[in-house]
Scaffold this motif. Sequence first.
Motif, PDB file in Angstrom:
ATOM      1  N   LEU A 199      36.129 -51.049  -5.241  1.00  0.00           N
ATOM      2  CA  LEU A 199      37.419 -50.489  -6.124  1.00  0.00           C
ATOM      3  C   LEU A 199      36.619 -50.129  -7.544  1.00  0.00           C
ATOM      4  O   LEU A 199      36.394 -50.989  -8.122  1.00  0.00           O
ATOM      5  CB  LEU A 199      38.221 -51.494  -6.045  1.00  0.00           C
ATOM      6  N   THR A 200      37.049 -48.902  -7.791  1.00  0.00           N
ATOM      7  CA  THR A 200      36.324 -48.459  -9.005  1.00  0.00           C
ATOM      8  C   THR A 200      37.763 -48.355 -10.049  1.00  0.00           C
ATOM      9  O   THR A 200      38.690 -47.549  -9.525  1.00  0.00           O
ATOM     10  CB  THR A 200      35.871 -46.858  -9.027  1.00  0.00           C
ATOM     11  N   LEU A 201      37.708 -48.933 -11.227  1.00  0.00           N
ATOM     12  CA  LEU A 201      38.801 -48.726 -12.154  1.00  0.00           C
ATOM     13  C   LEU A 201      38.080 -47.873 -13.196  1.00  0.00           C
ATOM     14  O   LEU A 201      37.442 -48.360 -14.052  1.00  0.00           O
ATOM     15  CB  LEU A 201      39.317 -50.007 -12.542  1.00  0.00           C
ATOM     16  N   LEU A 202      38.267 -46.651 -13.295  1.00  0.00           N
ATOM     17  CA  LEU A 202      37.972 -45.841 -14.459  1.00  0.00           C
ATOM     18  C   LEU A 202      38.990 -45.655 -15.444  1.00  0.00           C
ATOM     19  O   LEU A 202      39.966 -45.211 -15.161  1.00  0.00           O
ATOM     20  CB  LEU A 202      37.719 -44.294 -13.696  1.00  0.00           C
ATOM     21  N   GLY A 203      38.390 -46.278 -16.651  1.00  0.00           N
ATOM     22  CA  GLY A 203      39.298 -46.312 -17.827  1.00  0.00           C
ATOM     23  C   GLY A 203      39.126 -45.281 -18.722  1.00  0.00           C
ATOM     24  O   GLY A 203      37.838 -44.945 -18.877  1.00  0.00           O
ATOM     25  N   ARG A 204      40.018 -44.750 -19.248  1.00  0.00           N
ATOM     26  CA  ARG A 204      39.823 -43.772 -20.570  1.00  0.00           C
ATOM     27  C   ARG A 204      40.540 -43.758 -21.769  1.00  0.00           C
ATOM     28  O   ARG A 204      41.865 -44.477 -21.351  1.00  0.00           O
ATOM     29  CB  ARG A 204      40.261 -42.181 -19.862  1.00  0.00           C
ATOM     30  N   GLY A 205      40.105 -43.673 -22.686  1.00  0.00           N
ATOM     31  CA  GLY A 205      40.961 -44.090 -24.080  1.00  0.00           C
ATOM     32  C   GLY A 205      40.095 -43.499 -25.360  1.00  0.00           C
ATOM     33  O   GLY A 205      39.423 -42.570 -25.141  1.00  0.00           O
ATOM     34  N   TRP A 206      40.350 -43.992 -26.325  1.00  0.00           N
ATOM     35  CA  TRP A 206      39.830 -43.690 -27.803  1.00  0.00           C
ATOM     36  C   TRP A 206      38.720 -44.631 -28.166  1.00  0.00           C
ATOM     37  O   TRP A 206      39.116 -45.822 -28.150  1.00  0.00           O
ATOM     38  CB  TRP A 206      40.842 -43.360 -28.811  1.00  0.00           C
ATOM     39  N   PRO A 207      37.655 -44.158 -28.738  1.00  0.00           N
ATOM     40  CA  PRO A 207      36.607 -45.037 -29.554  1.00  0.00           C
ATOM     41  C   PRO A 207      37.360 -45.745 -30.672  1.00  0.00           C
ATOM     42  O   PRO A 207      38.487 -45.344 -31.152  1.00  0.00           O
ATOM     43  CB  PRO A 207      35.400 -44.403 -29.700  1.00  0.00           C
TER      44      PRO A 207
END
Length: 375
Positions: free
Chosen positions: A275-283
């Motif tokens: 299971l890959t949980l790929l997270g995106r957001g802001w530094p």
Amino acid sequence: MKQYLGEMEASTGIANLKDKIPIIEANGSDVKSMSKAFQNANLVMNCIGPYSLLGEPVVKACIDSKSIQCNYNAAAARNQVYVVGSCGFDSIPADIGTQYLKQKFPGHLHQVEHLLELWYNERNRFSYATWIALIEGYKHAPQLKRIRKELFSPTSSVYKPYTWIVPQKRSSFKRSSRGYIVPFPGSDRSVVKRTQLHRYSVFNELPTQLEAYYCIRDLKTVLRYAAMGFNLSTFTKYEFTERLLRKYGDFFSLGTFEKGKMPDRQMLLENQFKLTLLGRGWPKKIADSDKSVSNMTQQSAVIIRGGDGAYIETATIAINTALVLLEEIYRQQKNTTLPYGVITPGSIIPPEALVNRLNREGRVVVDFVENYQGE
């Protein structure tokens, strides 16, 4: 039960389990009988199923006896009981994994893409009880959809409303180098959403979004699963056709399930999941007022690997969750004001505690990748 303990002795090499572990008998359809059995329990793991048919008496008994029930939901707050649902493969990896990713993410995690990959021996057959559980799930899907709509409504009395800076879009079907990516039909997306909105409502913790997908490697399997899903969604609408599903599951599941045949343990040991949980957001350096889709540049991931998710690792995950839950309940009773009642695992379990326990055991391994370069 004694026969089962005997089988466990043979598979684990632990002698005299039948003598070491006490057996308490109770009638699974009698609330009073189970309340008496649970009266000295601090935690009850509800492994009964299909849950929609057999689970409610166990919940009532747990509430009456004031023990913790590690499976579904019930109105428990007035009796000071925690009812924690989705504590197996659905949906600990997704829920606790998302919270772990959120904890480790170097900035503001705004959205997560969940991708499940399975490797299994196609000659093996799943338990027929799992087929019956699928029938029950599809049968009650419209009711569940109405409940979720009400629960997640902006006017919900359960959660505070939240407006996403960048709403996450859901794909219906896409190709990738891994195979065919389709929406995952399980409870992961809903459970994670409940956790995120609960923690925002109770602790004012910024929530994250999640969309769940399943990777299927070949077109033949895509078509087989699509046909099986069509059979379930269509034939559960009417009583007569539902009886056909129950009686001829071998045919309607296209051989995935076979009545009277249990999964072969040796074949199960060959199975794997990722299971890959790929997270995106802001530094961290991006101010809240400046956040937009164009500068959402931080990408990190939590990757969870294990063996057979359907049976073996579900037990591994559930037992370790129960042990961490017991420890955390006693700690939180002294140090926080977390309300009793129906909650998700991520609402109460510290992710690092469960991740560390699973990694120490080594059957299910959880890794964090700060700067993830994959798809």
